[in-house]
Design an enzyme around this catalytic site. Structure first.
Site, short mmCIF file in Angstrom:
data_model
loop_
_atom_site.label_atom_id
_atom_site.label_comp_id
_atom_site.label_asym_id
_atom_site.label_seq_id
_atom_site.Cartn_x
_atom_site.Cartn_y
_atom_site.Cartn_z
N GLU A 266 0.88 -1.18 0.00
CA GLU A 266 0.00 0.00 0.00
C GLU A 266 0.91 1.21 0.00
OE1 GLU A 266 -3.10 0.10 -0.45
OE2 GLU A 266 -3.78 -1.94 -0.04
N CYS A 300 -2.04 9.04 2.47
CA CYS A 300 -1.81 8.55 1.10
C CYS A 300 -2.95 8.93 0.16
CB CYS A 300 -1.62 7.04 1.13
SG CYS A 300 -2.94 6.21 2.04
#
Ligand code: NAP
Ligand code: MG
Length: 491
Positions: A266, A300
């Site tokens: 990720e 993110c």
């Protein structure tokens, strides 16, 4: 196994004893002959002193996990689920203690700490459903007397490396499902957040009755234990949440391990938020504001580029400028602060470089302010070119680039012109138009008429392109942390 505590009558004493490592159920110093001070990024107060892990500590952690996982996998599903229900009760009883750690160690604002606490709680509740969700199959085949079964079982040991931005949540997002499915875990939090990224989570699960050795935390320098972690022969699955360059490195090193591994990555993002010509301007401005400035842009999924149709562009820039200039920044502990300190000095330098780059490129500086300590006030730049280095970077700070698009087609092309593909958003009053647009965005996640930041424990999470590999949450993470065994019987 430690006796669980009845939290309906228990007023907890604050956790203490954060000395470095949690291995095989023991709280202990690391053997690297090196201690690190864990400091508050807002005021530099020392929160803990941690003796760092050596490679031998790492080996002991993986050995402990390897021995503990067999009995844990055989523990009945309801007993595994009960650990998570008790952990939720602990989270409730210790809410203020946990928020305080998130604020002091990771520079979370009170708003963000509350969101993170809720995400962890949701993740634990979802994990409680997983022990019963690992189900096999009986499949008909074209052979008389043959029965084909597929058994689903834990992978064994899972290694987890997590970042400092949502430390408790992003560690738990891997740890909780891995444990629930009957695996043992070794977790390496970021050295910026050793407590909230690891040791605090271990205290919670220990108190919830998780047996020793099932969860192990190693706190240490990536230079010393990083590669040894990635190429360790024990874990069959690794998950990494962090930056794209480090993710690539870890995948390369893991490839050299004597045991082949599945790797969930990720990674970074460069989320576009696209405002089409029929958008609700006020809602779009609000979403672009929260999506950029929540946790000072260190998420993110943060809105990293705001792409606005030319017909609304001037009005959007004007309204966004007014809103960003009014954002409260500074002390993260004050209830209405939206922008607190960046996590560390390296991040302050990175963000300062991004601001300098925008200025050198001559983009219109609509909102700015002086950096004080690690607090970077909101910055807004308009008339940004999508092909500039400034717009290509994942800024990871409170700096908002606004880009003009002359048409819907150009807006789509700009949104997709990035190496990343994690989150994204589009604003339009026409839902069908929004859906058609969303389906052409090259990203793992797209939100119509909302902010770019969403992570639900039962809904798929993950990226395309250089934002990652694999999928988290719900039934998707069940696949990551289990393996299937085809067993046939001939009668
Ligand atoms: P990072 O520098 O990549 O670090 C992430 C983790 O990897 C930390 O625990 C770090 O430890 C560790 N690490 C660093 N070098 C390593 C090595 N050689 N071997 C093993 N481990 C190593 O990322 P970050 O700065 O903490 O986080 C920011 C980045 O994470 C951003 O790019 C952001 O977009 C991304 N992120 C992605 C997601 C997602 O779900 N896609 C979520 C959050 C953040 P130390 O910190 O102790 O060095
Ligand atoms: Mg710190």
């Amino acid at each position: 196994m430690q006796q669980p505590v009845d939290h309906s009558v228990f007023v907890p004493r604050q956790y203490e004893g954060f000395t470095g490592q949690y291995i095989a159920g023991r709280w202990q110093a690391g053997m690297a002959n090196h201690t690190v001070l864990d400091r508050n990024p807002f005021d530099d107060a020392v929160l803990a002193e941690l003796a760092q892990a050596s490679v031998s500590d790492l080996d002991r952690a993986f050995d402990a996990a390897k021995s503990a996982h067999v009995e844990w996998a055989a523990t009945p599903p309801s007993e595994r689920a009960a650990v998570f229900f008790r952990a939720v009760a602990i989270l409730d009883a210790r809410k203020e203690e946990i928020l305080s750690w998130l604020i002091r160690e990771s520079g979370s604002t009170r708003i963000k700490a509350g969101i993170e606490w809720g995400a962890v709680r949701g993740g634990m509740l979802e994990a409680a459903t997983m022990p019963a969700a690992a189900q096999g199959h009986i499949i008909p085949v074209d052979k008389p007397g043959k029965e084909a079964r597929v058994y689903k079982k834990p992978v064994g040991v899972v290694g987890v490396i997590s970042p400092w931005n949502f430390p408790l949540h992003l560690s738990n997002r891997s740890v909780a499902p891995a444990l629930a499915l009957g695996n043992a875990v070794v977790l390496k939090p970021s050295n910026d957040t050793p407590v909230t990224g690891g040791l605090l989570l271990a205290k919670i699960y220990e108190e919830a009755g998780l047996p020793p050795g099932v969860l192990n935390i190693v706190v240490g320098s990536s230079d010393i234990i990083g590669d040894a972690f990635s190429r360790h022969p024990v874990p069959r699955v690794l998950t990494f949440t962090g930056s794209t360059p480090v993710g690539r490195h870890i995948a390369r090193v893991a490839g050299e391990s004597s045991l082949l591994k599945r790797i969930g990555l990720e990674l970074g993002g460069n989320a576009p938020l696209v405002v089409l010509d029929d958008a609700d301007l006020e809602k779009a401005v609000g979403a672009a504001l929260i999506g950029r400035f929540l946790h000072q842009g260190q998420i993110c999924m943060s809105t990293n580029r705001i792409i606005v149709d030319a017909s609304l562009y001037d009005r959007f820039v004007e309204a966004y400028t007014v809103a960003a200039a009014a954002v409260k920044f500074g002390d993260p502990n004050e209830p209405d602060t939206l922008v607190g300190p960046l996590c560390n000095d390296g991040q302050v330098r990175n963000v300062a470089k991004c601001i300098a780059l925008a200025r050198q490129s001559g983009f219109r500086e609509c909102v700015s302010g002086a950096i004080e300590g690690r607090v970077v006030p909101p910055h807004v730049f308009a008339d940004v070119r999508n092909d500039s280095q400034f717009a290509r970077n994942e800024i990871f700070g409170p700096v908002a680039p606004i880009i003009r698009a002359t048409s819907e087609a150009e807006a789509l092309a700009l949104a997709n012109d990035t190496e990343f593909g994690l989150s994204s958003a589009v604003f339009t009053r026409d839902e069908a138009r929004g859906l058609a647009f969303a389906r052409r965005i090259e990203a793992g996640m797209t939100h119509i008429n909302d902010i770019t930041i969403h992570d639900y424990p039962h809904v798929m999470f993950g990226g395309e392109k250089n934002s990652g590999l694999g999928r988290f949450n719900g039934k998707w993470i069940v696949e990551e942390f289990t393996t299937d065994h085809f067993i046939s019987i001939q009668r």
